[in-house]
Design a protein around this motif. Structure first.
Motif, PDB file in Angstrom:
ATOM      1  N   TYR A  34     -26.759   9.709  18.735  1.00 32.22           N
ATOM      2  CA  TYR A  34     -25.821   9.608  17.623  1.00 32.22           C
ATOM      3  C   TYR A  34     -26.504   9.132  16.345  1.00 32.22           C
ATOM      4  O   TYR A  34     -26.197   9.623  15.248  1.00 32.22           O
ATOM      5  CB  TYR A  34     -24.661   8.676  17.993  1.00 32.22           C
ATOM      6  CG  TYR A  34     -23.701   9.281  18.988  1.00 32.22           C
ATOM      7  CD1 TYR A  34     -22.658  10.090  18.569  1.00 32.22           C
ATOM      8  CD2 TYR A  34     -23.859   9.049  20.356  1.00 32.22           C
ATOM      9  CE1 TYR A  34     -21.777  10.649  19.484  1.00 32.22           C
ATOM     10  CE2 TYR A  34     -22.984   9.602  21.274  1.00 32.22           C
ATOM     11  CZ  TYR A  34     -21.947  10.406  20.835  1.00 32.22           C
ATOM     12  OH  TYR A  34     -21.076  10.967  21.735  1.00 32.22           O
ATOM     13  N   ASP A  35     -27.427   8.192  16.440  1.00 34.23           N
ATOM     14  CA  ASP A  35     -28.109   7.697  15.241  1.00 34.23           C
ATOM     15  C   ASP A  35     -28.902   8.808  14.560  1.00 34.23           C
ATOM     16  O   ASP A  35     -28.902   8.932  13.328  1.00 34.23           O
ATOM     17  CB  ASP A  35     -29.044   6.536  15.601  1.00 34.23           C
ATOM     18  CG  ASP A  35     -28.282   5.264  15.940  1.00 34.23           C
ATOM     19  OD1 ASP A  35     -27.117   5.152  15.535  1.00 34.23           O
ATOM     20  OD2 ASP A  35     -28.858   4.402  16.627  1.00 34.23           O
ATOM     21  N   GLU A  49     -19.475  16.622  19.801  1.00 32.45           N
ATOM     22  CA  GLU A  49     -19.860  15.259  19.452  1.00 32.45           C
ATOM     23  C   GLU A  49     -20.907  15.255  18.338  1.00 32.45           C
ATOM     24  O   GLU A  49     -20.871  14.407  17.436  1.00 32.45           O
ATOM     25  CB  GLU A  49     -20.393  14.526  20.681  1.00 32.45           C
ATOM     26  CG  GLU A  49     -19.318  14.150  21.679  1.00 32.45           C
ATOM     27  CD  GLU A  49     -18.340  13.133  21.091  1.00 32.45           C
ATOM     28  OE1 GLU A  49     -18.765  11.993  20.806  1.00 32.45           O
ATOM     29  OE2 GLU A  49     -17.154  13.486  20.916  1.00 32.45           O
ATOM     30  N   ILE A  50     -21.839  16.199  18.377  1.00 30.14           N
ATOM     31  CA  ILE A  50     -22.852  16.287  17.313  1.00 30.14           C
ATOM     32  C   ILE A  50     -22.191  16.635  15.983  1.00 30.14           C
ATOM     33  O   ILE A  50     -22.443  16.003  14.952  1.00 30.14           O
ATOM     34  CB  ILE A  50     -23.920  17.323  17.683  1.00 30.14           C
ATOM     35  CG1 ILE A  50     -24.779  16.806  18.844  1.00 30.14           C
ATOM     36  CG2 ILE A  50     -24.803  17.647  16.474  1.00 30.14           C
ATOM     37  CD1 ILE A  50     -25.729  17.833  19.413  1.00 30.14           C
ATOM     38  N   LYS A  97     -19.198  16.212  15.003  1.00 26.54           N
ATOM     39  CA  LYS A  97     -18.321  15.130  14.522  1.00 26.54           C
ATOM     40  C   LYS A  97     -19.095  14.049  13.766  1.00 26.54           C
ATOM     41  O   LYS A  97     -18.498  13.279  13.012  1.00 26.54           O
ATOM     42  CB  LYS A  97     -17.558  14.518  15.695  1.00 26.54           C
ATOM     43  CG  LYS A  97     -16.379  15.374  16.163  1.00 26.54           C
ATOM     44  CD  LYS A  97     -15.875  14.977  17.540  1.00 26.54           C
ATOM     45  CE  LYS A  97     -15.371  13.561  17.600  1.00 26.54           C
ATOM     46  NZ  LYS A  97     -14.809  13.242  18.944  1.00 26.54           N
ATOM     47  N   THR A  98     -20.425  13.987  13.947  1.00 26.82           N
ATOM     48  CA  THR A  98     -21.214  12.990  13.217  1.00 26.82           C
ATOM     49  C   THR A  98     -21.356  13.334  11.738  1.00 26.82           C
ATOM     50  O   THR A  98     -21.788  12.504  10.944  1.00 26.82           O
ATOM     51  CB  THR A  98     -22.630  12.851  13.813  1.00 26.82           C
ATOM     52  OG1 THR A  98     -23.364  14.069  13.588  1.00 26.82           O
ATOM     53  CG2 THR A  98     -22.581  12.534  15.295  1.00 26.82           C
ATOM     54  N   PHE A 141     -28.317  12.062  14.610  1.00 22.80           N
ATOM     55  CA  PHE A 141     -27.455  13.042  13.954  1.00 22.80           C
ATOM     56  C   PHE A 141     -26.691  12.455  12.773  1.00 22.80           C
ATOM     57  O   PHE A 141     -26.416  13.156  11.800  1.00 22.80           O
ATOM     58  CB  PHE A 141     -26.519  13.678  14.979  1.00 22.80           C
ATOM     59  CG  PHE A 141     -27.220  14.618  15.910  1.00 22.80           C
ATOM     60  CD1 PHE A 141     -27.716  15.813  15.448  1.00 22.80           C
ATOM     61  CD2 PHE A 141     -27.422  14.280  17.246  1.00 22.80           C
ATOM     62  CE1 PHE A 141     -28.401  16.684  16.294  1.00 22.80           C
ATOM     63  CE2 PHE A 141     -28.102  15.135  18.107  1.00 22.80           C
ATOM     64  CZ  PHE A 141     -28.590  16.343  17.629  1.00 22.80           C
ATOM     65  N   LYS A 142     -26.370  11.177  12.813  1.00 23.84           N
ATOM     66  CA  LYS A 142     -25.705  10.554  11.668  1.00 23.84           C
ATOM     67  C   LYS A 142     -26.621  10.515  10.442  1.00 23.84           C
ATOM     68  O   LYS A 142     -26.135  10.524   9.294  1.00 23.84           O
ATOM     69  CB  LYS A 142     -25.249   9.147  12.031  1.00 23.84           C
ATOM     70  CG  LYS A 142     -24.035   9.126  12.954  1.00 23.84           C
ATOM     71  CD  LYS A 142     -23.686   7.704  13.387  1.00 23.84           C
ATOM     72  CE  LYS A 142     -22.498   7.709  14.339  1.00 23.84           C
ATOM     73  NZ  LYS A 142     -22.190   6.345  14.852  1.00 23.84           N
TER      74      LYS A 142
END
Length: 372
Positions: free
Chosen positions: A145-146, A210-211, A213-214, A148-149
């Motif tokens: 997540y970090d 999920e990707i 949505k970042t 992709f954010k």
């Protein structure tokens, strides 16, 4: 213009200043060959991978603009994979190896091609539910997540980068083997095979969701399939449509929701019987469009599907093992494809041993001169 602007403009039928020089990587053995000839540093040859630092360094040395296979993804395979294990060593040195997908392969010494499939673990519902289904579940640890954010701020702005969506059937084929897939579909348990496809696809959809949505932005989305060979698909098109079409549509609708309108799919071999299924469910870019013994597949696809069918590939890479005359002839052939619009020439798969370094440099230089 940046290479990213060139590629996206071409695939949206907009003007560009020149054609980009695009490739699809190398057989590792070729890079070792070039290093031993003194053409490139051995360190680059041994450390190369798609989209990595060595890939970019080789682009500068050779004259490429970028590798189309610049994609990022979640961990959308089996998690955890099976622990690789040597099961047996035969008298000739061949090893029977259990790989990370649970497939038993014969790995022959000194042979660099794809290992032959010897046996497989996924033969019945018990094996699926006990050994595989737990490995096909979504969990947050699959997504960085970090990364992709922060993706939009840290990505290379000069080249197009895609979101790798995984596959719908190709990964399953790797797990069951071609033989196992055929038995499950036709002779043993078609319902079980559908459950396998659905479980794997649901996990990969969740990874992509999920990707996205970042807030990470991508220039295209991409599938890997490789479910065709030199005379057509490895599965009957009607069964493929029944099992897989809904999953392409669901995943591609998700991409469209987040503004991704270029969706490419890597499938080797003769793809014409599966193209309608892919195209009607949101895949619109053929790649790498192998020439093989069957000839060009892109122009017939364009004639059938119209300008909505895009392409990256279709350059017969075997010319790069011959001479300048062969390369010039191949460039002349693909000029016609370029003139159709919505098409970027690219060698039709990874460059193999025997490809001549100077000819690859020459091709990269000359393809930039093709007028669109």
């Amino acid at each position: 213009m940046t290479n990213r602007e060139r590629a996206l403009n071409i695939l949206h039928y907009k003007n560009v200043d020149r054609m980009p020089a695009v490739h699809f990587g190398y057989w590792p053995e070729l890079l070792i060959e070039w290093a031993e000839q003194g053409k490139i540093p051995m360190e680059l040859a041994k450390s190369w991978y798609d989209g990595g630092p060595s890939d970019a360094e080789l682009d500068k040395i050779i004259g490429w603009d970028f590798n189309w296979y610049r994609t990022v993804s979640a961990n959308n395979g089996l998690l955890p994979g099976f622990a690789p294990e040597v099961l047996e060593v035969l008298p000739d040195g061949t090893k029977r190896v259990l790989n990370g997908d649970g497939l038993i392969e014969r790995v022959r010494p000194g042979v660099t091609s794809i290992p032959s499939e010897d046996d497989y673990l996924l033969k019945d519902r018990k094996a699926f539910e006990e050994l595989y289904l737990p490995k096909m579940q979504f969990s947050p640890e699959r997504v960085n997540y970090d990364f992709f954010k922060n993706f939009n701020e840290t990505r290379d702005p000069d080249v197009p980068i895609g979101l790798h969506l995984g596959s719908v059937l190709g990964n399953i084929r790797n797990i069951t083997s071609v033989m196992g897939m055929s038995y499950l579909i036709y002779d043993e348990d078609e319902e079980l095979f559908a459950d396998i496809v659905d479980a794997y696809a649901d996990m990969q959809y969740k990874c992509a969701e999920e990707i996205l949505k970042t807030g990470a932005k991508f220039d295209f989305a991409h599938y890997w399939e490789d479910i065709c060979f030199n005379s057509g698909p490895l599965i009957a098109p009607d069964i493929f449509e029944e099992l897989c079409a809904k999953h392409y549509k669901k995943r591609n609708d998700l991409c469209h929701k987040y503004g991704i309108d270029i969706i490419s799919l890597d499938c080797d071999g003769v793809t014409d019987k599966l193209l309608p299924i892919w195209f009607e469910n949101g895949v619109n870019t053929m790649f790498p469009i192998e020439i093989g013994t069957w000839g060009d597949q892109f122009e017939p696809a364009r004639q059938k599907f119209g300008k909505g069918m895009l392409g990256v590939g279709a350059m017969d890479k075997t010319a790069l093992r011959k001479d300048k005359a062969a390369v010039d002839a191949e460039i002349e052939r693909i000029k016609r494809l370029a003139s159709l619009g919505g098409f970027i020439p690219c060698p039709d798969h990874r460059l193999m041993p025997g490809s001549k370094f100077e000819l690859v440099q020459y091709y990269a230089e000359e393809i930039k001169k093709v007028k669109i």
